[in-house]
Design an enzyme around this catalytic site. Structure first.
Site, PDB file in Angstrom:
ATOM      1  N   LYS A   1       0.842  -1.201   0.000  1.00 33.88           N
ATOM      2  CA  LYS A   1       0.000   0.000   0.000  1.00 33.88           C
ATOM      3  C   LYS A   1       0.882   1.258   0.000  1.00 33.88           C
ATOM      4  CE  LYS A   1      -3.762  -2.432   2.217  1.00 33.88           C
ATOM      5  NZ  LYS A   1      -4.387  -2.885   3.456  1.00 33.88           N
TER       6      LYS A   1
ATOM      7  N   ASP B   1     -11.406   2.748   3.386  1.00 33.66           N
ATOM      8  CA  ASP B   1     -11.714   1.317   3.210  1.00 33.66           C
ATOM      9  C   ASP B   1     -13.215   1.113   3.007  1.00 33.66           C
ATOM     10  OD1 ASP B   1      -9.692  -0.504   3.086  1.00 33.66           O
ATOM     11  OD2 ASP B   1      -9.367  -0.611   5.253  1.00 33.66           O
TER      12      ASP B   1
ATOM     13  N   GLN C   1      -4.509  -1.534   9.522  1.00 38.83           N
ATOM     14  CA  GLN C   1      -4.310  -2.876   8.975  1.00 38.83           C
ATOM     15  C   GLN C   1      -4.827  -3.925   9.958  1.00 38.83           C
ATOM     16  OE1 GLN C   1      -3.078  -3.572   5.801  1.00 38.83           O
ATOM     17  NE2 GLN C   1      -3.733  -5.633   6.304  1.00 38.83           N
TER      18      GLN C   1
END
Ligand code: NAP
Length: 302
Positions: A54, A121, A98
């Site tokens: 990422k 997200d 995460q």
């Protein structure tokens, strides 16, 4: 007739180039770039490799990227305080925690503490609700479903009026993609059926599908005779079925298989995604797109 291959690796490159160009334009005009923070707790090797990917992608497209690595001993309170800090940080447009988090931390509480306007997200209940309402309400569609829809559109597949069958009803793939495909508008306006383990005759539903989206996590679940000739088949499944030695590195790597019997299905479908190299590469790409969108919302240019 062999199906057209819908390659996520190629579509990713196109989208990342588009994002890079837009970031450059925004920087020239407004003097800012999108800011993304990735919060990693502990040293889970899989999490480290996801976060690294990422970060590399964020750098590639010209974002400001903060990698905030925290010890596995961080308390829930300290993690919530950290999120609060980034919620208030004007230079940050996207906050990514995460998963998984250590057991002593309530994941739901942490994810729900993220400002919905920085929840790139798309898992915060506010964003789930916005997705359900559809249209201009939607800010951040969750990344894997957004990637699926983008692949269907960029492959030139007609969605309006199409029969879409989604295998799987998870909150991260099945439910959101079904919801997105039934909305009015571009890349959607489909008639959607969701099937799952409670469905009586899985095959008969799949056989009706002009667009078949499979996210079950069961290798080879969808048999070739379940596929309507000419259908678009999106295989979301990523299943480790063994190990092999990489020709590049000489190290063992996982053998991955999708939920669809690819070799047989590609002779029947009109278009199909491979595994690996299909939906997989799209998820991080859409995370970048959501972070760019977040800045554009803030600047009033979305
Ligand atoms: P999940 O949470 O385990 O959900 C699987 C869904 O499939 C459930 O709704 C389940 O039904 C249904 N299902 C399982 N076996 C079935 C069967 N035999 N017949 C009918 N329905 C069945 O999985 P997920 O998180 O959605 O992920 C699905 C797959 O996509 C996994 O292989 C995962 O690795 C992959 N994935 C890939 C990406 C990516 O490429 N970026 C991202 C996310 C997920 P019930 O609800 O009835 O149990």
């Amino acid at each position: 007739m062999a199906a057209k291959l819908i390659k996520g690796t190629d579509i990713r490159e196109q989208i990342l180039e588009e994002i890079t160009a837009e970031v450059k334009q925004i920087k020239e005009k407004h003097g800012v770039v999108p800011g993304l923070v990735t919060i990693l707790v502990g040293e889970n090797p899989a999490s480290i490799s996801y976060v690294t990917l990422k970060i590399q992608t964020a750098h590639r497209v010209g974002f400001k990227e903060i990698q905030d690595s925290q010890s596995v001993d961080i308390t829930e309170e300290q993690l919530l305080a950290l999120i609060d800090k980034y919620n208030k940080d004007d230079s940050i447009n996207g906050i990514l925690v995460q998963l998984p988090l250590p057991k002593h931390i309530d994941e739901k509480k942490v994810l729900n503490a993220i400002d919905p306007d920085k929840d790139v997200d798309g898992f915060h209940p506010v964003n789930v609700g916005r997705l359900m309402i559809g249209g201009k309400e939607v800010k951040f569609p969750p990344c894997t479903p957004a990637g699926i829809q983008e692949m269907i559109v960029r492959a030139g597949v007609e969605t309006s009026g199409a029969e879409v069958v989604v295998v799987g009803r998870s909150n991260i793939v099945g439910k959101p993609i079904a919801n997105m495909m039934l909305q009015k508008g571009k890349g959607a306006n489909s008639t959607v059926t969701i099937v799952h383990t409670g469905t009586k005759d899985l095959a008969s539903h799949c056989q009706r599908a002009d667009i078949l989206i499979v996210a079950a996590g069961v290798p080879g679940l969808v048999k070739p005779e379940w596929i309507k000739p000419g259908a678009c088949v999106i295989d979301v499944g990523v299943n480790r079925v063994g190990e092999k030695i990489s020709e590049k590195t000489g190290k063992p790597i996982a053998i991955l298989r999708g939920d669809v019997d690819f070799d047989a299905a590609k002779e029947i479908a009109g278009s199909i995604t491979p595994v690996p190299g299909g939906v997989g590469p799209m998820t991080i790409t859409m995370l970048m797109l959501n972070t760019l969108k977040s800045l554009k919302f803030k600047l009033g240019i979305a």
